[in-house]
Design a protein around this motif. Structure first.
Motif, mmCIF file in Angstrom:
data_model
loop_
_atom_site.group_PDB
_atom_site.id
_atom_site.type_symbol
_atom_site.label_atom_id
_atom_site.label_comp_id
_atom_site.label_asym_id
_atom_site.label_seq_id
_atom_site.Cartn_x
_atom_site.Cartn_y
_atom_site.Cartn_z
ATOM 1 N N ASP A 1 0.799 -1.213 0.000
ATOM 2 C CA ASP A 1 0.000 0.000 0.000
ATOM 3 C C ASP A 1 0.841 1.277 0.000
ATOM 4 N N GLU A 2 2.020 1.210 0.582
ATOM 5 C CA GLU A 2 2.818 2.430 0.668
ATOM 6 C C GLU A 2 3.293 2.927 -0.700
ATOM 7 N N SER A 3 3.100 2.127 -1.736
ATOM 8 C CA SER A 3 3.502 2.568 -3.078
ATOM 9 C C SER A 3 2.678 3.764 -3.555
ATOM 10 N N VAL A 4 1.550 4.059 -2.911
ATOM 11 C CA VAL A 4 0.757 5.235 -3.294
ATOM 12 C C VAL A 4 1.383 6.533 -2.791
ATOM 13 N N ASN A 32 -1.219 -12.236 6.017
ATOM 14 C CA ASN A 32 0.249 -12.313 6.004
ATOM 15 C C ASN A 32 0.866 -11.767 4.726
ATOM 16 N N GLN A 33 0.029 -11.434 3.745
ATOM 17 C CA GLN A 33 0.512 -10.833 2.501
ATOM 18 C C GLN A 33 0.229 -9.334 2.445
ATOM 19 N N ARG A 34 -0.158 -8.753 3.549
ATOM 20 C CA ARG A 34 -0.592 -7.353 3.575
ATOM 21 C C ARG A 34 0.392 -6.409 4.243
ATOM 22 N N TYR A 35 1.567 -6.895 4.601
ATOM 23 C CA TYR A 35 2.548 -6.029 5.232
ATOM 24 C C TYR A 35 3.958 -6.528 4.910
ATOM 25 N N PRO A 36 4.912 -5.587 4.824
ATOM 26 C CA PRO A 36 6.311 -5.993 4.608
ATOM 27 C C PRO A 36 6.904 -6.598 5.884
ATOM 28 N N GLU A 37 7.944 -7.348 5.706
ATOM 29 C CA GLU A 37 8.601 -8.060 6.816
ATOM 30 C C GLU A 37 8.976 -7.116 7.971
ATOM 31 N N TYR A 68 0.763 -2.007 9.902
ATOM 32 C CA TYR A 68 1.251 -1.462 8.633
ATOM 33 C C TYR A 68 0.246 -0.475 8.045
ATOM 34 N N ASN A 69 -1.031 -0.811 8.093
ATOM 35 C CA ASN A 69 -2.064 0.082 7.574
ATOM 36 C C ASN A 69 -2.008 1.431 8.306
ATOM 37 N N ASP A 70 -1.822 1.397 9.608
ATOM 38 C CA ASP A 70 -1.709 2.643 10.380
ATOM 39 C C ASP A 70 -0.512 3.474 9.902
ATOM 40 N N TYR A 71 0.586 2.793 9.610
ATOM 41 C CA TYR A 71 1.766 3.465 9.077
ATOM 42 C C TYR A 71 1.449 4.160 7.744
ATOM 43 N N VAL A 72 0.748 3.462 6.865
ATOM 44 C CA VAL A 72 0.417 4.019 5.553
ATOM 45 C C VAL A 72 -0.519 5.214 5.703
ATOM 46 N N ILE A 73 -1.528 5.094 6.537
ATOM 47 C CA ILE A 73 -2.466 6.205 6.755
ATOM 48 C C ILE A 73 -1.717 7.408 7.310
ATOM 49 N N ASN A 74 -0.832 7.187 8.253
ATOM 50 C CA ASN A 74 -0.037 8.285 8.800
ATOM 51 C C ASN A 74 0.822 8.938 7.709
ATOM 52 N N ALA A 75 1.412 8.135 6.833
ATOM 53 C CA ALA A 75 2.236 8.681 5.746
ATOM 54 C C ALA A 75 1.390 9.517 4.788
ATOM 55 N N ILE A 76 0.167 9.089 4.537
ATOM 56 C CA ILE A 76 -0.740 9.874 3.688
ATOM 57 C C ILE A 76 -1.044 11.212 4.355
#
Length: 182
Positions: A1-4, A32-37, A68-76
């Motif tokens: 998701d962070e590719s956006v 398990n496929q929705r976040y990087p290691e 990870y989703n929280d990280y992406v939302i924060n980056a947005i």
């Protein structure tokens, strides 16, 4: 998701006014496929042994995907922090994670009222930048008044039109369905 994030960064400064609708993969199965290691923070040992090993592993994957989703939302949000902006976040549905059936993990089930409720009760928040707060105090005050009110996501278009200031002749839908209206 962070590719956006680079795309937002690239175009965020190109227009005086803009709107983005971003649909993230988020916490959709397979977790398990929705976040990087590097976002693997939780493991099965963080969960009660009342769950099976498989369930505990799945719970950890879901929580890692959430982290990870929280990280992406924060980056947005960070991309819009310095502009007069609003970021509205809502997932498209919730997940029934062994809450209604010890063998079930996934979307809410339509013919199970408890599971359906879990699938439709989702988080929803509105972030406003400091510059937006400065220039739109009336809207900010209204957000504060309604912050604990239920909201039907079918009405998001009316909220967006209301925030943007769109009015339509002979159409009271915005006045009726926007959460900002009294």
């Amino acid at each position: 998701d962070e590719s956006v994030i680079p795309l937002i960064s690239k175009y965020n400064h190109s227009f005086k006014k803009s709107i983005y609708f971003i649909h993230l993969i988020g916490q959709h199965p397979v977790y398990n496929q929705r976040y990087p290691e590097q976002f693997k923070r939780f493991n099965k040992n963080d969960y009660s042994t009342t769950y099976t090993d498989e369930q505990r592993i799945n719970l950890a994957h879901y929580d890692n995907a959430t982290y990870y989703n929280d990280y992406v939302i924060n980056a947005i949000i960070e991309e819009f922090k310095e502009k007069e902006s609003i970021v509205i976040y809502m997932p498209d549905h919730g997940q029934d994670i062994y809450e209604t059936n010890p063998q079930y993990c996934g979307h809410g089930i339509n013919n199970n009222p408890q599971s359906f409720n879990i699938g439709t009760q989702i988080p929803f928040f509105i972030y406003t930048s400091d510059l937006y707060k400065e220039n739109n105090q009336k809207t900010i005050n209204r957000f504060k008044e309604i912050q604990n009110r239920d909201f039907n996501t079918d009405h998001i278009i009316y909220l967006v039109m209301d925030i943007a200031g769109y009015k339509f002749k002979n159409n009271d839908d915005v006045n009726y369905f926007s959460i900002l209206q009294e």
